[in-house]
Design an enzyme around this catalytic site. Structure first.
Site, PDB file in Angstrom:
ATOM      1  N   ARG A  14      44.635  38.465  31.544  1.00  0.00           N
ATOM      2  CA  ARG A  14      45.975  38.866  31.107  1.00  0.00           C
ATOM      3  C   ARG A  14      46.712  39.563  32.248  1.00  0.00           C
ATOM      4  O   ARG A  14      46.149  39.758  33.334  1.00  0.00           O
ATOM      5  CB  ARG A  14      45.918  39.779  29.877  1.00  0.00           C
ATOM      6  CG  ARG A  14      45.097  41.004  30.068  1.00  0.00           C
ATOM      7  CD  ARG A  14      45.133  41.932  28.860  1.00  0.00           C
ATOM      8  NE  ARG A  14      44.461  43.159  29.219  1.00  0.00           N
ATOM      9  CZ  ARG A  14      43.168  43.383  29.044  1.00  0.00           C
ATOM     10  NH1 ARG A  14      42.403  42.469  28.486  1.00  0.00           N
ATOM     11  NH2 ARG A  14      42.624  44.524  29.433  1.00  0.00           N
ATOM     12  N   ASP A  50      31.234  41.205  34.918  1.00  0.00           N
ATOM     13  CA  ASP A  50      31.793  42.542  34.864  1.00  0.00           C
ATOM     14  C   ASP A  50      31.705  43.099  36.290  1.00  0.00           C
ATOM     15  O   ASP A  50      30.612  43.129  36.879  1.00  0.00           O
ATOM     16  CB  ASP A  50      30.944  43.371  33.887  1.00  0.00           C
ATOM     17  CG  ASP A  50      31.524  44.748  33.650  1.00  0.00           C
ATOM     18  OD1 ASP A  50      32.021  45.356  34.625  1.00  0.00           O
ATOM     19  OD2 ASP A  50      31.447  45.223  32.510  1.00  0.00           O
ATOM     20  N   VAL A  51      32.823  43.539  36.853  1.00  0.00           N
ATOM     21  CA  VAL A  51      32.805  43.960  38.261  1.00  0.00           C
ATOM     22  C   VAL A  51      32.048  45.278  38.475  1.00  0.00           C
ATOM     23  O   VAL A  51      31.845  45.682  39.614  1.00  0.00           O
ATOM     24  CB  VAL A  51      34.235  44.045  38.860  1.00  0.00           C
ATOM     25  CG1 VAL A  51      34.931  42.702  38.812  1.00  0.00           C
ATOM     26  CG2 VAL A  51      35.061  45.141  38.204  1.00  0.00           C
ATOM     27  N   TYR A 142      42.614  57.475  38.590  1.00  0.00           N
ATOM     28  CA  TYR A 142      43.281  56.214  38.932  1.00  0.00           C
ATOM     29  C   TYR A 142      43.869  56.282  40.346  1.00  0.00           C
ATOM     30  O   TYR A 142      43.709  55.358  41.155  1.00  0.00           O
ATOM     31  CB  TYR A 142      44.369  55.949  37.891  1.00  0.00           C
ATOM     32  CG  TYR A 142      45.068  54.618  38.005  1.00  0.00           C
ATOM     33  CD1 TYR A 142      44.435  53.447  37.587  1.00  0.00           C
ATOM     34  CD2 TYR A 142      46.366  54.528  38.492  1.00  0.00           C
ATOM     35  CE1 TYR A 142      45.092  52.221  37.664  1.00  0.00           C
ATOM     36  CE2 TYR A 142      47.024  53.320  38.573  1.00  0.00           C
ATOM     37  CZ  TYR A 142      46.386  52.168  38.145  1.00  0.00           C
ATOM     38  OH  TYR A 142      47.030  50.948  38.222  1.00  0.00           O
ATOM     39  N   LYS A 146      42.875  53.946  43.593  1.00  0.00           N
ATOM     40  CA  LYS A 146      43.853  53.052  44.225  1.00  0.00           C
ATOM     41  C   LYS A 146      44.101  53.425  45.676  1.00  0.00           C
ATOM     42  O   LYS A 146      44.342  52.559  46.515  1.00  0.00           O
ATOM     43  CB  LYS A 146      45.157  53.058  43.416  1.00  0.00           C
ATOM     44  CG  LYS A 146      44.998  52.469  42.004  1.00  0.00           C
ATOM     45  CD  LYS A 146      44.486  51.036  42.065  1.00  0.00           C
ATOM     46  CE  LYS A 146      44.500  50.344  40.717  1.00  0.00           C
ATOM     47  NZ  LYS A 146      44.022  48.945  40.803  1.00  0.00           N
TER      48      LYS A 146
HETATM   49  P1  NDP Z   1      45.622  44.606  32.216  1.00  0.00           P
HETATM   50  O1  NDP Z   1      44.964  45.713  31.491  1.00  0.00           O
HETATM   51  O2  NDP Z   1      46.685  43.809  31.553  1.00  0.00           O
HETATM   52  O3  NDP Z   1      44.499  43.593  32.769  1.00  0.00           O
HETATM   53  C1  NDP Z   1      43.380  44.086  33.454  1.00  0.00           C
HETATM   54  C2  NDP Z   1      42.432  42.941  33.754  1.00  0.00           C
HETATM   55  O4  NDP Z   1      41.250  43.503  34.359  1.00  0.00           O
HETATM   56  C3  NDP Z   1      41.996  42.204  32.513  1.00  0.00           C
HETATM   57  O5  NDP Z   1      41.915  40.827  32.790  1.00  0.00           O
HETATM   58  C4  NDP Z   1      40.611  42.782  32.260  1.00  0.00           C
HETATM   59  O6  NDP Z   1      39.805  41.828  31.613  1.00  0.00           O
HETATM   60  C5  NDP Z   1      40.111  43.007  33.667  1.00  0.00           C
HETATM   61  N1  NDP Z   1      39.002  43.948  33.723  1.00  0.00           N
HETATM   62  C6  NDP Z   1      39.000  45.255  33.340  1.00  0.00           C
HETATM   63  N2  NDP Z   1      37.787  45.782  33.539  1.00  0.00           N
HETATM   64  C7  NDP Z   1      37.007  44.798  34.059  1.00  0.00           C
HETATM   65  C8  NDP Z   1      35.656  44.727  34.481  1.00  0.00           C
HETATM   66  N3  NDP Z   1      34.834  45.788  34.406  1.00  0.00           N
HETATM   67  N4  NDP Z   1      35.188  43.553  34.983  1.00  0.00           N
HETATM   68  C9  NDP Z   1      35.985  42.466  35.055  1.00  0.00           C
HETATM   69  N5  NDP Z   1      37.277  42.472  34.667  1.00  0.00           N
HETATM   70  C10 NDP Z   1      37.775  43.621  34.174  1.00  0.00           C
HETATM   71  O7  NDP Z   1      46.162  45.242  33.572  1.00  0.00           O
HETATM   72  P2  NDP Z   1      47.385  44.848  34.524  1.00  0.00           P
HETATM   73  O8  NDP Z   1      47.559  43.382  34.595  1.00  0.00           O
HETATM   74  O9  NDP Z   1      48.522  45.723  34.182  1.00  0.00           O
HETATM   75  O10 NDP Z   1      46.814  45.388  35.923  1.00  0.00           O
HETATM   76  C11 NDP Z   1      46.137  44.548  36.850  1.00  0.00           C
HETATM   77  C12 NDP Z   1      45.905  45.339  38.123  1.00  0.00           C
HETATM   78  O11 NDP Z   1      47.155  45.782  38.636  1.00  0.00           O
HETATM   79  C13 NDP Z   1      45.054  46.583  37.904  1.00  0.00           C
HETATM   80  O12 NDP Z   1      44.216  46.776  39.011  1.00  0.00           O
HETATM   81  C14 NDP Z   1      46.083  47.690  37.810  1.00  0.00           C
HETATM   82  O13 NDP Z   1      45.565  48.915  38.176  1.00  0.00           O
HETATM   83  C15 NDP Z   1      47.134  47.188  38.793  1.00  0.00           C
HETATM   84  N6  NDP Z   1      48.465  47.730  38.581  1.00  0.00           N
HETATM   85  C16 NDP Z   1      49.159  47.517  37.425  1.00  0.00           C
HETATM   86  C17 NDP Z   1      50.436  48.017  37.287  1.00  0.00           C
HETATM   87  C18 NDP Z   1      51.266  47.801  36.090  1.00  0.00           C
HETATM   88  O14 NDP Z   1      52.390  48.325  36.067  1.00  0.00           O
HETATM   89  N7  NDP Z   1      50.820  47.040  35.111  1.00  0.00           N
HETATM   90  C19 NDP Z   1      51.068  48.804  38.340  1.00  0.00           C
HETATM   91  C20 NDP Z   1      50.266  48.965  39.505  1.00  0.00           C
HETATM   92  C21 NDP Z   1      49.015  48.431  39.610  1.00  0.00           C
HETATM   93  P3  NDP Z   1      38.968  42.081  30.271  1.00  0.00           P
HETATM   94  O15 NDP Z   1      39.355  43.434  29.714  1.00  0.00           O
HETATM   95  O16 NDP Z   1      39.330  40.900  29.444  1.00  0.00           O
HETATM   96  O17 NDP Z   1      37.583  42.025  30.788  1.00  0.00           O
END
Ligand code: NDP
Length: 236
Positions: A14, A50-51, A142, A146
């Protein structure tokens, strides 16, 4: 158009990761994701991973390489938040965010670098945040995770720059996704008031910058922090 490459985007179920994966698919690349979920865009190979689990990351990359060939582009995007004020933040919440956002990116870069060194080319893009260098109240964990990605990208640049591998950081500002929709309305309004562009961004606007950094025109950019934040973090 350049030759199709094998691209791994972590967390493409997502949000920003999904938009990034869709961009690479549209450009004709072979795209896989390491994700905990399996709802991924059409044309993306979903490999469970899972990372926070080094063995799962290593096995996931091996499965991707067997299916799609050597990994040439890594986008370390998976990330979480567990916000709370400093004096209330638990060790667990600090460690959990570092483990996904920073150590998770390290685990993926470490595994991806093996194949990239053999190929003598590769692109690593780490998805950070404006918060990494600007700070964010209630986000000590966080912000630390980052900011740490900048050090990771720069160390990789010094270590592997001579082998045709670049490592860069993309620092998005406020992007409309599930992660930001979960923020309190007052916090969203405060961000909006501070953003010179006077709007939030779309995930696709981040994806376009990632694709540029992974593409042929960005071969001499490494160790850079590229903001995609409408001017919010100026002065980094
Ligand atoms: P979402 O929460 O919409 O998506 C996060 C994604 O990371 C999901 O696909 C989730 O998959 C995956 N994920 C989380 N934990 C794990 C794990 N342990 N192993 C594998 N996959 C994992 O976040 P965003 O799209 O908003 O954010 C994406 C990136 O951008 C992040 O790093 C965030 O910090 C960064 N970011 C976002 C901003 C924003 O405004 N949205 C601003 C600045 C940075 P699932 O839970 O299905 O496993």
């Amino acid at each position: 158009m350049s030759e199709p490459r094998t691209v791994v985007v972590t967390g493409a179920t997502r949000g920003i990761g999904r938009a990034i994966a869709e961009r690479f698919v549209a450009a004709g690349d072979r795209v896989a994701t390491l994700s905990r979920g399996s709802d991924v865009p059409d044309g993306v190979l979903a490999v469970p991973g899972d990372v926070t689990d080094s063995a799962a990351v290593d096995d996931g990359f091996t499965a991707i390489e067997q299916e799609l060939g050597p990994v040439e582009v890594l986008v370390a995007n998976a990330g979480i938040t567990r916000d709370s004020l400093l004096m209330r933040m638990s060790d667990e919440d600090f460690d959990a965010v570092l483990d996904v956002n920073l150590v998770g990116a390290f685990r993926c870069a470490r595994r991806a670098s093996k194949g990239m060194i053999r190929l003598r080319r590769g692109r690593i893009v780490l998805i950070s945040s404006v918060v990494g260098l600007y700070g964010g109240a209630g986000q000590v964990n966080y912000a630390a995770s980052k900011a740490g990605l900048v050090g990771v990208a720069r160390a990789i640049t010094r270590e592997l720059g001579g082998r045709g591998i670049t490592a860069n950081v993309v620092a998005p500002g406020f992007i409309r996704t599930a992660m930001t929709d979960a923020l309190p309305q007052a916090q969203q309004d405060a961000y909006l008031a501070a953003i010179p562009a006077a709007r939030f961004a779309t995930a696709d606007e981040v994806a376009g910058v990632v694709q540029f950094l992974a593409g042929p025109d960005a071969g001499y950019i490494s160790g850079a922090v590229i903001p995609v934040d409408g001017g919010l973090g100026m002065g980094h």
